[in-house]
Structure formats: C-alpha cells, structure tokens
Write a protein that holds these residues in place. Structure first.
Motif, PDB file in Angstrom:
ATOM      1  N   THR A   1      -6.308  -5.013   6.036  1.00 28.65           N
ATOM      2  CA  THR A   1      -7.683  -4.696   5.657  1.00 28.65           C
ATOM      3  C   THR A   1      -8.592  -5.908   5.683  1.00 28.65           C
ATOM      4  OG1 THR A   1      -7.120  -4.956   3.324  1.00 28.65           O
ATOM      5  CG2 THR A   1      -6.982  -2.741   4.259  1.00 28.65           C
TER       6      THR A   1
ATOM      7  N   GLY B   1       0.785  -1.217   0.000  1.00 30.74           N
ATOM      8  CA  GLY B   1       0.000   0.000   0.000  1.00 30.74           C
ATOM      9  C   GLY B   1       0.822   1.275   0.000  1.00 30.74           C
TER      10      GLY B   1
ATOM     11  N   TYR C   1      -1.950  10.890   1.082  1.00 29.88           N
ATOM     12  CA  TYR C   1      -3.266  10.286   1.320  1.00 29.88           C
ATOM     13  C   TYR C   1      -4.364  11.302   1.015  1.00 29.88           C
ATOM     14  CZ  TYR C   1      -7.320   8.257   3.512  1.00 29.88           C
ATOM     15  OH  TYR C   1      -8.573   7.780   3.732  1.00 29.88           O
TER      16      TYR C   1
ATOM     17  N   VAL D   1      -5.998  10.016  -2.386  1.00 31.90           N
ATOM     18  CA  VAL D   1      -7.124   9.165  -1.997  1.00 31.90           C
ATOM     19  C   VAL D   1      -8.350  10.009  -1.677  1.00 31.90           C
ATOM     20  CG1 VAL D   1      -7.915   7.420  -0.351  1.00 31.90           C
ATOM     21  CG2 VAL D   1      -5.554   7.374  -1.181  1.00 31.90           C
ATOM     22  N   TYR D   2      -8.183  11.015  -0.871  1.00 34.32           N
ATOM     23  CA  TYR D   2      -9.327  11.823  -0.440  1.00 34.32           C
ATOM     24  C   TYR D   2      -9.753  12.825  -1.517  1.00 34.32           C
ATOM     25  CZ  TYR D   2     -12.209  14.878   2.449  1.00 34.32           C
ATOM     26  OH  TYR D   2     -13.239  15.627   2.938  1.00 34.32           O
TER      27      TYR D   2
ATOM     28  N   ASN E   1      -9.713  10.913  -5.189  1.00 29.63           N
ATOM     29  CA  ASN E   1     -10.477   9.667  -5.134  1.00 29.63           C
ATOM     30  C   ASN E   1      -9.874   8.571  -6.009  1.00 29.63           C
ATOM     31  OD1 ASN E   1     -12.507   8.130  -4.036  1.00 29.63           O
ATOM     32  ND2 ASN E   1     -13.993   8.681  -5.616  1.00 29.63           N
ATOM     33  N   LEU E   2      -8.555   8.475  -6.034  1.00 28.40           N
ATOM     34  CA  LEU E   2      -7.891   7.412  -6.793  1.00 28.40           C
ATOM     35  C   LEU E   2      -8.014   6.096  -6.040  1.00 28.40           C
ATOM     36  CD1 LEU E   2      -4.659   9.222  -8.006  1.00 28.40           C
ATOM     37  CD2 LEU E   2      -6.771   8.833  -9.256  1.00 28.40           C
ATOM     38  N   GLN E   3      -8.168   5.033  -6.802  1.00 28.13           N
ATOM     39  CA  GLN E   3      -8.375   3.715  -6.211  1.00 28.13           C
ATOM     40  C   GLN E   3      -7.093   2.891  -6.301  1.00 28.13           C
ATOM     41  OE1 GLN E   3     -11.378   2.881  -4.753  1.00 28.13           O
ATOM     42  NE2 GLN E   3     -11.821   5.041  -5.132  1.00 28.13           N
ATOM     43  N   PHE E   4      -6.367   2.819  -5.221  1.00 37.39           N
ATOM     44  CA  PHE E   4      -5.228   1.920  -5.099  1.00 37.39           C
ATOM     45  C   PHE E   4      -5.050   1.595  -3.632  1.00 37.39           C
ATOM     46  CE2 PHE E   4      -3.510   6.233  -5.666  1.00 37.39           C
ATOM     47  CZ  PHE E   4      -2.868   6.419  -4.466  1.00 37.39           C
ATOM     48  N   PRO E   5      -4.327   0.530  -3.338  1.00 40.24           N
ATOM     49  CA  PRO E   5      -4.210   0.121  -1.927  1.00 40.24           C
ATOM     50  C   PRO E   5      -3.483   1.179  -1.098  1.00 40.24           C
ATOM     51  CG  PRO E   5      -2.785  -1.222  -3.328  1.00 40.24           C
ATOM     52  CD  PRO E   5      -3.605  -0.373  -4.235  1.00 40.24           C
ATOM     53  N   VAL E   6      -4.076   1.497   0.051  1.00 37.55           N
ATOM     54  CA  VAL E   6      -3.480   2.477   0.947  1.00 37.55           C
ATOM     55  C   VAL E   6      -2.705   1.767   2.058  1.00 37.55           C
ATOM     56  CG1 VAL E   6      -3.976   4.336   2.581  1.00 37.55           C
ATOM     57  CG2 VAL E   6      -5.270   4.166   0.460  1.00 37.55           C
TER      58      VAL E   6
END
Length: 162
Positions: free
Chosen positions: A161, A106, A142, A146-147, A150-155
């Motif tokens: 998880t 991630g 992040y 991500v916020y 809104n990119l979709q990849f493992p954080v």
C-alpha cells in the motif's frame, strides 16, 4: 455412582470450566443490566449459560444406560496442532508482531495462511482445494467485513500500500 460416559463427563467439565472462565473474565468490564447492557453483559450471560449446560452434561454422564462407557480415545495431535497453529498464524499475520519483527500482512494473506495451514489437519488434504477455499473465504470476508461493515483493519500487506 458409576460413570456411564467418559466423553460426556470430560466435555461437561470442559464446558463448565470455559463458561466459568468467560463469566469471571466478563466481570472485568461494565456488566450493566438487561435494560442497559454494558460490554460485559453478553459474555457474562454466555459464560453462565455455558457453565450451566456443562454442569447438565456432566450430571447426564452418570445416568444409567448412557452407553458402554464411551471411553475417550487418544488425543488427535495433528488436527489440534495445525488448527491452533493456523489461528496463531492468522492473528500474527493480520496485525503483525512487532516484538518478533513480523509486519502486518493484512486480511487477505492472513486468511490464505489460516486456511492452508488448517487444511494440513486432515490427512490427504489437497493444496488445490485449500487455495480455492482460501480465495472464496478471502473474497467473502473482504465484502462482509471491509465493504459491508466498514471495519478498519489492514487488508493488504503494508509494503503493497505504500
């Protein structure tokens, strides 16, 4: 013609080669036109621009009065290896390498690894500074990727998880 600056000459050749490589690679995608750009348009234009700038820098290296020759020194192996290694570790940790049995760890772990490994490129680097910088960069990344985007990849690592 006498070479006035080795640094300018070699960097110009490098810029030209990288620009041509990117421009040629961009032709594998649909380029489109200026009004309707395809995915290859932007890298093609940047590659062409970089190649032109590289050619200008290369030509500039032959100008008289450009210095006392600006000789190129020895290759700085330590920074080169640590920075390249940090980028390879980042990519491998972010998405994983199934062929080598490396799971995806991630974004957060990959950023910490990137910054800490790259910090060793500088002699006398402080581990504490690297960890603080990693934390700031991880939080900023992040929120940005991500916020906000809104990119979709493992954080986080996959085993966190589940």
């Amino acid at each position: 013609m006498k070479l006035a600056s080795q640094r300018d000459f070699l960097s110009g050749i490098m810029f030209t080669a990288v620009g041509i490589t990117f421009a040629v690679g961009a032709t594998n995608y649909e380029v489109g036109q200026a009004a309707r750009m395809g995915p290859g348009y932007f890298p093609l234009m940047l590659g062409i621009l970089l190649a032109i700038l590289g050619a200008l820098v290369t030509l500039q290296s032959f100008r008289k009065g450009g210095g006392d020759g600006d000789p190129v020194g020895a290759i700085a192996w330590r920074p080169l290896l640590f920075v390249i290694g940090a980028n390879l570790a980042f990519g491998a940790l972010l998405v994983g390498v199934p062929a080598l049995g490396i799971p995806a760890f991630g974004l957060i772990v990959a950023i910490f690894a990137l910054v800490i490994i790259a910090s060793f490129a500088r002699p006398g680097a402080s581990f504490k500074e690297a960890v603080i910088l990693s934390a700031i960069l991880a939080v900023g990344s992040y929120f940005a990727f991500v916020y906000a985007l809104n990119l979709q990849f493992p954080v986080w690592p996959a085993f966190f998880t589940r």
